[in-house]
Design an enzyme around this catalytic site. Structure first.
Site, PDB file in Angstrom:
ATOM      1  N   HIS A   1       0.683  -1.295   0.041  1.00 24.37           N
ATOM      2  CA  HIS A   1       0.092   0.004   0.037  1.00 24.37           C
ATOM      3  C   HIS A   1       0.868   1.445  -0.257  1.00 24.37           C
ATOM      4  O   HIS A   1       0.847   2.104  -0.978  1.00 24.37           O
ATOM      5  CB  HIS A   1      -0.823  -0.013   1.328  1.00 24.37           C
ATOM      6  CG  HIS A   1      -1.552   1.213   1.266  1.00 24.37           C
ATOM      7  ND1 HIS A   1      -1.357   2.213   2.217  1.00 24.37           N
ATOM      8  CD2 HIS A   1      -2.793   1.557   0.619  1.00 24.37           C
ATOM      9  CE1 HIS A   1      -2.403   3.024   2.077  1.00 24.37           C
ATOM     10  NE2 HIS A   1      -3.337   2.622   1.166  1.00 24.37           N
TER      11      HIS A   1
ATOM     12  N   CYS B   1      -2.444  -1.891 -16.774  1.00 25.84           N
ATOM     13  CA  CYS B   1      -2.426  -1.209 -15.813  1.00 25.84           C
ATOM     14  C   CYS B   1      -1.868  -1.373 -14.690  1.00 25.84           C
ATOM     15  O   CYS B   1      -2.170  -0.709 -13.423  1.00 25.84           O
ATOM     16  CB  CYS B   1      -3.715  -0.650 -15.686  1.00 25.84           C
ATOM     17  SG  CYS B   1      -4.840  -2.044 -14.984  1.00 25.84           S
TER      18      CYS B   1
END
Lengths: 658, 658
Positions: free
Chosen positions: B234, B614
């Site tokens: 993250h 992506c």
């Protein structure tokens, strides 16, 4: 040939008939070669099966307590009965199988309404197949095809008595994780289950989900029922391994652990500890009743049937077994080797206390020195466990898989165990907690496990190699013929294998020098991560065998966590997005493609590379059919699935050669 | 051609020399076209670079504060200098690049010892490439190849001043998650980071790992340092998205949150809140010092260079952006569309309070009726967010990915939020906790997320479709040209797409009827689970575009959880089991094989199927080179990576056509 083909021949409405009946050319419940059926005077065929009036028996030989007071057709109309019995024989001779016959009688004239292949129970299917083979009505291949794997499964498990089950109401449904029937009183903890088992009382263990700490409680229970989990959740895997009835993912179940009660959505009852519950593991049905069970145990017919089965299969059948007892049972069921022995098994369940304490110490220590000492304490336990199983399997291959689970799975949760560990390590409980926490992972299934542990801590791998080789050398010295195979789990790169092989060879040479015994072994790998399949050509340079771990391969290929899949699998099956649960039946289009690619790529670099499967699919007939087709060498399944796998493999081979 | 090829020409030991020097044909630090170097009297070449004696400057033009008191070669030996300057020009003309030259002078005779292509900083590489192009020394393609993506990255980020960094000691190392340099005082919480930012004080945020709740604190910090996590954790993803310096997986770091101190294994210091720390995000180095930074900001040369770059690339470049600000920035960096707009973004960070509260209500409600109401409240927020970005991107494609994370990620953790939610729902906090717990998953990455949520709750998908189509219709009514593309995440089966497409079309027709606007859109899927790639031919029947989500595809193909990989990735790289972190550079042999297979299979069913990437790899030059080769249409990366991706794509195309 009979004169008229009566298959599906319907004579239409016969007007007022004097009698109507339904008969089976042999007994569909037990397979007895006796004409069996029922008839009613002044009735339609529907009335016979509707159960409103008790129908009369067909003949004297098959009268029951239920209908012995009623007149049989044999007695009432002997000529008609004789004619019907003759037709029965002609139909069987024509169709070579048991017939379900509808007839009607008007003015003592017999009219055949319809006939078709009759449905039957597992035990009846077996009996009829063997009888017809002996009668020369069918050949061996046909006999093998006559018993479906589901029917064989039925024969191998005690089941709920269908008549008794019919009378009870289903209060909830879950996933049919492990077949058979279970009847017992409710308990909510493993401790309660074990206490009841000590008093020989059957119990149903109810949990949100199970964990390795529940093992003994699960073992002590007649059946297991959980709120969460899919077909390959912990509870499902363990129960199926034991052949124990289990229902998982029963989402309607709401447990109140505090008050020891359980309720089910859509049902008004609140059930407490001690109340009776019955489970049908084949249907996933839960009953709030004490239903009778039937024990259709093994018989000589089964053994003869299986020996015929084995003549026709190409696939080898191994078993997943971690204890001498499981190994022994599997061999008695016909296993030809062990395809999966999990080293970590000795840290779960019975007698695991001491080795688990040693393992925990090894996990929690911080310095290399401490780890060496802890591993030295652990090694004898591993050796003993390995040796006992190699001994039972003398002369048969045993695949030992290195320690696989993430280490934090072994970190103690209970306060006293943590205190004990702290004392053992000479550190504070806080420090134990801190070290334990540092092992926490967000997605443990994709974390620090399998070969990854052994890359980080080569000493842990070396301890296992040494234990396996020492056990092998000792058995050889005792004059036995141990056949160890070493398998690396969770591999993603050929270099992991090279890295492990070099450590393994180093230890082999050391043990050979110490014991003066030459050690033969095979070195191979699990193919359970997509990348392993995709790079199988490179893997095969080092690996002498592949074992496709289709449980994990399915998890990774679908990105479906088998522990969490219960929350959406129902929607996927319900909306027909998936035709079947891919953890039960191999997904041919995705996972199967990877398996096929892996075999082809592996054998392109190593001719005749031995390829097996050791996931749950190894015991699933549809999957076995696929594995047979793509050229796997063997499947390995839990001991109770071994006969089913043998049958499925034979049927697959017969179908393929058709 | 010059008369003698002096490349790597070494004259051997020259005996006692009167002078030795090292020179660069242009300034390697800033690229100035000035002869630049240092020399020493009575010394060997090594002495010049060793830094024991301060060397003399080469000429008057390049004197610095540091050496202005020393005599230049130009002054001391004008003839020798003139000869050297002539050779410099001949060498550059011959090699068409800046030369690093070693020379020696004996009795005023110049001897060339060696010459080679000179190393240079990013800004110098840019300056030289453009100067040499203008000088006619090199052509455009060569100019494009002269600046490496790493050098371009350097130009785009403020960095630690190398001279100042050299003097400081590295106290710990971690994974270089996001490049650039950061200097600030230590804080341990997001709140402290935000408080410091309010006072314009730079801080380094230290966490075990970050979660969506830390977003604002991360945004407020100069740099981020975490104990756990890999290159796509993250913290790493968020920081890289912002172009903010970040180091993750610094396992040597021990945080004591209670006393607000931090220490590092192998270092004796204990650092407290307020102490200075510096991070080099490109190296993963941590310093307990306040190091100077350099700001090599954008310049006109860069813009001109990039316009040349764009002439040579084939791959399209899109960006991953979730806000109008990010979209605007990416467009200014040259993005041609948005390849990934995450619907869930609006529930994190700034201004997320209200929509998040609505989302939580929707997640926690129990009846269909409650869910419909909660979704109706949520829809305007989604519409506003979608509309703002479509407006900024007018005329350019924007790919909207449906809600992707498992729902429990949004369950509030803090007590007051839980109380608020309970009040909002009219239930007890205990009930909130119970419902939250029921969403808990063992392996959330492989759990109930992505399209699986939308199969279970089609209403959630429909709300998003309606928001996107309504926003589109409104913009069309305003005379704009919105180009929405709808993307389904975590797909494993073509039937998931068919299921979604039918709901999507239903909503489109509804919105068209209501708004009287015809809505054009594309419907496509992520290919981010191995099975999606393996069944790409079936996927392409419904999907009009594929976007390969190589982050997740890498996770599943390797079975590496990106949140947990930090614990073993070091051992894998250290033991050369992996050559590179597969989350940074695409794994060609495994993941790449799946991508290539997916493209081929997809295009076999739909000619010209648009295929993009992506994942994080969309901004990685080596990966871009691979993507160019296998025929992808575009890559999508974070705004700050857009120029790097443009350059890497151009270089890949030039190399391929060579």
């Amino acid at each position: 040939m009979i004169g008229v083909n009566v298959q599906s021949m319907v004579f239409g409405n016969m007007g007022a008939t004097s009698a109507t009946g339904v008969a089976f050319s042999r007994n569909p419940a037990n397979g007895d070669n006796k004409f069996y059926g029922e008839w009613l005077i002044n009735a339609q065929g529907e009335d016979v099966v509707a159960g409103i009036r008790t129908p009369n028996p067909l003949n004297e030989a098959t009268k029951t307590d239920h209908n012995k007071h009623l007149e049989s057709l044999e007695k009432a109309m002997p000529e008609v009965y004789a004619e019907l019995d003759g037709i029965r024989k002609r139909l069987e001779d024509h169709f070579h199988d048991m017939q379900d016959i509808e007839f009607t009688i008007q003015d003592k004239h017999l009219y055949m309404l319809q006939c078709r292949i009759g449905k039957r129970t597992g035990i009846a299917a077996l009996q009829m197949a063997m009888d017809m083979l002996d009668e020369g009505m069918i050949d061996e291949k046909t006999a093998v095809m006559r018993v479906s794997p589901v029917q064989l499964d039925e024969i191998l498990h005690p089941i709920l008595d269908p008549a008794s089950e019919k009378k009870a109401a289903v209060i909830a449904k879950g996933l049919p994780a492990s077949p058979g029937g279970a009847v017992g009183t409710i308990v909510f903890t493993s401790e309660a289950a074990m206490a009841a088992a000590a008093q020989k009382k059957p119990v149903i263990l109810i949990r949100e989900e199970t964990s390795p700490e529940d093992i003994e409680g699960m073992r002590a229970s007649a059946g297991i029922l959980t709120t969460r989990g899919g077909m390959t959740s912990h509870a499902a895997l363990v129960a199926r391994g034991w052949g124990k009835c289990c229902i998982v993912g029963c989402e309607a179940m709401k447990i109140d652990f505090e008050h020891k009660t359980v309720s089910f959505e859509g049902n008004n009852g609140v059930y407490k500890e001690g109340d009776w519950l019955s489970l049908n593991g084949a249907k996933g049905a839960v009953y709030a009743a004490k239903i009778d069970t039937m024990d259709a145990s093994e018989n000589p017919l089964f053994i003869r049937f299986m020996s015929i089965v084995d003549k026709y299969r190409r696939l080898g059948i191994r078993t997943n077994a971690d204890t001498p007892e499981d190994a022994q049972r599997a061999v008695s069921f016909g296993a030809e080797g062990i395809g999966l022995f999990r080293i970590e098994h000795m840290f779960y369940g019975k007698n695991s206390e001491t080795p688990l304490a040693k393992l925990r110490k090894m996990i929690m220590c911080e310095t290399e020195e401490e780890r060496v000492a802890a591993l030295a304490e652990l090694e004898p336990f591993i050796k003993a466990s390995v040796k006992a199983t190699l001994k039972i399997m003398d002369g048969k291959p045993v695949v030992f898989r290195l320690l696989d689970p993430p280490l934090h799975e072994f970190v103690p949760k209970s306060e006293d165990k943590r205190a004990e560990l702290a004392k053992d390590l000479g550190i504070s409980v806080d420090e134990v907690d801190k070290r334990g926490e540092s092992l926490h992972e967000v997605n443990p299934m994709m974390g620090h496990r399998g070969v990854r542990l052994h890359v980080t801590y080569p000493l842990i791998a070396e301890t296992q190699y040494r234990a396996i080789f020492t056990a092998t050398a000792e058995l050889k010295a005792e004059g036995l013929n141990p056949k160890p195979e070493i398998m690396i789990p969770v591999t993603v790169s050929a270099r992991e294998l090279e890295f492990q092989k070099s450590h393994c060879e180093k230890i082999r040479l050391e043990v050979e020098a110490q014991t003066r015994q030459a050690i033969d072994y095979h070195f191979g790998t699990m193919i359970e991560i997509p990348r392993a399949a995709l790079t199988a050509d490179r893997m095969a340079r080092t690996a002498e065998f592949f074992s496709f771990g289709t449980n994990d391969l399915t998890q990774m290929t679908f990105g479906f966590s088998r522990d969490d899949v219960g929350t959406f699998m129902g929607d996927y099956l319900g909306n027909k997005i998936l035709d079947a649960d891919p953890f039960q039946t191999i997904d041919v289009k995705g996972v199967g493609k990877l398996v096929e690619y892996g075999i082809t790529a592996g054998r392109s670099k190593r001719q005749g590379l031995m390829c097996g499967v050791c996931g749950e699919h190894g015991g699933d007939p549809d999957s076995i059919n696929f594995f047979n087709k793509i050229g796997l060498d063997y499947v390995s399944c839990s001991p109770f699935r071994v006969p089913i796998a043998r049958l499925a493999a034979a049927q697959a081979a017969i179908k393929q050669n058709d």
